[in-house]
Each structure stands twice: as C-alpha cells, then as structure tokens.
Design an enzyme around this catalytic site. Structure first.
Site, PDB file in Angstrom:
ATOM      1  N   ALA A 132      14.908  26.755 -40.563  1.00 54.23           N
ATOM      2  CA  ALA A 132      14.236  26.575 -41.847  1.00 54.23           C
ATOM      3  C   ALA A 132      13.650  27.917 -42.264  1.00 54.23           C
ATOM      4  O   ALA A 132      13.340  28.757 -41.423  1.00 54.23           O
ATOM      5  CB  ALA A 132      13.133  25.536 -41.709  1.00 54.23           C
TER       6      ALA A 132
ATOM      7  N   GLY B 251      15.976  24.278 -37.570  1.00 53.69           N
ATOM      8  CA  GLY B 251      16.630  23.441 -38.566  1.00 53.69           C
ATOM      9  C   GLY B 251      18.142  23.648 -38.596  1.00 53.69           C
ATOM     10  O   GLY B 251      18.880  22.746 -38.987  1.00 53.69           O
TER      11      GLY B 251
ATOM     12  N   GLU C  24      19.439  21.458 -35.987  1.00 53.68           N
ATOM     13  CA  GLU C  24      19.264  20.071 -36.448  1.00 53.68           C
ATOM     14  C   GLU C  24      20.291  19.705 -37.518  1.00 53.68           C
ATOM     15  O   GLU C  24      20.843  18.605 -37.519  1.00 53.68           O
ATOM     16  CB  GLU C  24      17.843  19.900 -36.996  1.00 53.68           C
ATOM     17  CG  GLU C  24      16.803  20.101 -35.909  1.00 53.68           C
ATOM     18  CD  GLU C  24      15.391  20.024 -36.434  1.00 53.68           C
ATOM     19  OE1 GLU C  24      14.996  20.930 -37.208  1.00 53.68           O
ATOM     20  OE2 GLU C  24      14.678  19.068 -36.102  1.00 53.68           O
TER      21      GLU C  24
ATOM     22  N   GLU D 129      10.939  26.073 -32.555  1.00 56.77           N
ATOM     23  CA  GLU D 129       9.753  25.705 -33.341  1.00 56.77           C
ATOM     24  C   GLU D 129       8.461  25.961 -32.584  1.00 56.77           C
ATOM     25  O   GLU D 129       7.455  26.368 -33.166  1.00 56.77           O
ATOM     26  CB  GLU D 129       9.824  24.222 -33.760  1.00 56.77           C
ATOM     27  CG  GLU D 129      10.798  23.945 -34.889  1.00 56.77           C
ATOM     28  CD  GLU D 129      12.229  23.714 -34.425  1.00 56.77           C
ATOM     29  OE1 GLU D 129      12.519  23.952 -33.231  1.00 56.77           O
ATOM     30  OE2 GLU D 129      13.050  23.309 -35.260  1.00 56.77           O
TER      31      GLU D 129
END
Ligand code: HXC
Length: 261
Positions: free
Chosen positions: A68, A111, A114, A134
C-alpha cells in the site's frame, strides 16, 4: 498532458485473456486509492466483457507491488479512514467471477502480497519476494493477509511472515503453496501466466465459473454446506449444453466445441 494510467490493459494473442498490468513503476507499483479505482473499473469491464474468458493480473516482469502507498497512508486519521471505508473497496478483485491468475515477479509486499492472494492462483518467478512488512510500520495486514495466508500456507508460516517480516522467495512460495506455479529462471512470468489463462479460456465459461465458485465456497462454508453447494452445482451442470457436448465428444473421440450454454 494526460496522466499515464496506473493500470494498463491488453489482450493475449488469442484475444481471450485480459491482461491488467499495474503501472506505477517509479513507486514500485505502490497501491493507492486512485490505482484501486482504476483497477476495479478495469476488472469490472473485463468481467462484463463476454470476449474475456480469463484475466491475468500482474505488475510486469520487475515488480508486482511494494505494498500500500505509505505516503498516502502516513497521515491518515481513524475518523477519516472509517468514514471513507479505507481499504473497503480494495477487495473488489475477490468478487470477480471469471478466473484470475496473479503473475508475480519481484516484490509482492504487504498489500501487494495480499492483492496477489486475492487472485485465484499465483504464478511467480523463483526470485519473487513475498512478505508482510506491516509490523515494521506499526500496523498489521489490512487487505486479507492475516486470513488468506493461513489458508494458503498454514498458521505457523503465516505467523512467521506477519510477526517477523520474513521474506519468502518465489521458490519457497511454490513449496509452501502460496504460489501454484514457479517459472524457470529467466522465463517471462507474464507469458507463462497468460499461457495458463489461455488454457482455462479454452474450456467452457460456465464450468470454469462454477469450479471457481465451488472452490471459493470451501473458504467460507462449513464442510457440510460446502459439499452440498458443490453437489448442487455439479447436478446443475447437467442442464448445460456444454456438459452434453463435453461428454458426447469424449464418447465420439473428438474435441468438444463449447458454446458456454
Ligand atoms: C509508497 C513506495 C513504497 C510504498 C516503494 N516506494 N514502496 N512508496 N509506498 N509501499 C517508493 C519509494 O519511496 C521510492 O520512491 C521508490 O518507490 C523506489 O523505492 P526504493 O525504496 O528507493 O527502492 P529500493 O531501495 O529498491 O527498495 C525497495 C523496497 C522498499 C525494499 C521494496 O521500497 C520498501 O521497503 N518499500 C516499502 C515496503 C513496505 O513496507 N510495504 C508494505 C506497506 S504497508 P522515491 O520517490 O523515494 O524514489 C501495506 C499495508 C497493506 O502494504 C494494507 C492493506 C492492503
């Protein structure tokens, strides 16, 4: 001048596979809200387009996505994130009904890992790098990582990734079941994924979608309900022309011609 799209679209030579390529090379394809808005629009277009029979999602041959967009996230406040449902729209991919293959080279971090796991299965290069960093930023996975990793690689390995930022190579990802196929060193991961997707595209659409629906049910339903859903879908396929054609072709020793009916 118009801004370069953050998601590029193309087709396989057969025309049957839509290839969606994340395109923020300078930010290692960091996943931002505008990028997801574009990705979701392209996914919906591909899902609705009858000429598309399978989808490949990739970042190209260098990087899948380094996570992200940290610069977009860093000053976020709870109320804003909550009101605007931050991340809420990022899982659109998981609702797409056509088969989607993730083609991963280079980093698939946070992300990015993911997003790759939201595809139906992953083809990666041996040197791909999967990780959930993260914790190094004071957060946890928010795009399904803590859940999908457990399904794919088991609790212990998922904990190892989420709690230690362990970097998992493409080779290991293949051994662990995070990736279904690992390319040879030097082989194009996009070409390989498109080849696999073109293979799916040769089958009837109804059976392909039903197969995807049934497998996904295993993640959501208790076994008895999952088995019932599978059996009902199986029985329903006897109402299709493709079942008649597929079995007649076998009996007559010829290739089937699917009509998607
Ligand atoms: C924003 C990013 C970025 C990211 C890289 N960049 N990752 N920008 N968000 N996640 C930008 C860098 O700032 C830099 O921009 C450019 O991309 C190139 O990156 P470098 O760091 O210079 O490259 P390199 O030295 O090769 O290192 C690559 C890297 C490193 C190891 C991947 O960039 C890195 O650690 N990135 C962050 C990885 C991460 O923590 N991801 C998880 C994010 S949290 P400039 O402008 O300086 O050139 C997350 C939460 C998920 O994903 C929530 C749910 C979906």
């Amino acid at each position: 001048t118009q801004a370069e799209p953050m998601v590029l679209t193309s087709r396989s030579e057969s025309g049957k596979v839509a290839i969606l390529t994340l395109n923020r090379p300078k930010a290692l394809n960091a996943l931002s809200t505008p990028l997801f808005d574009q990705l979701n629009a392209e996914l919906e277009k591909a899902d609705a387009d009858e000429s598309v029979r399978a989808i490949v999602l990739t970042g190209g041959e260098k990087v899948f996505a380094a996570g992200a967009d940290i610069k977009e996230m860093k000053d976020k406040q709870f109320a804003e994130a909550y009101k605007n449902n931050f991340l809420g729209t990022w899982a659109k991919l998981a609702d797409i009904r056509k088969p989607i293959i993730g083609a991963v080279a280079g980093y698939a971090l946070g992300g990015g890992c993911e997003l790759a796991m939201m595809t139906d299965f992953i083809v990666c290069t041996p040197k791909a790098v999967f990780a959930q960093p993260e914790i190094t930023l004071g957060i946890i996975p928010g795009g399904g990582g803590s859940q999908r990793l457990v399904t794919l690689i088991g609790k212990g390995r998922a904990m190892d990734m989420v709690l230690t930022n362990r970097k998992v190579s493409g080779v290991e990802a293949g051994q662990w079941g995070l990736a279904s196929r690992v390319t040879e060193d030097g082989q194009s991961v996009v070409e390989e994924a498109v080849k696999v997707a073109d293979g799916i595209a040769k089958f009837g659409v109804v059976a392909a979608q039903a197969g995807k629906e049934a497998v996904n049910a295993a993640l959501e339903l208790p076994l008895a309900q999952g088995l019932r859903l599978e059996r009902r879908l199986f029985q329903a396929l006897f109402a299709t022309a493709d079942q008649k054609e597929g079995m007649a072709a076998f009996a007559e020793k010829r290739k089937p011609t699917w009509t998607d009916n």
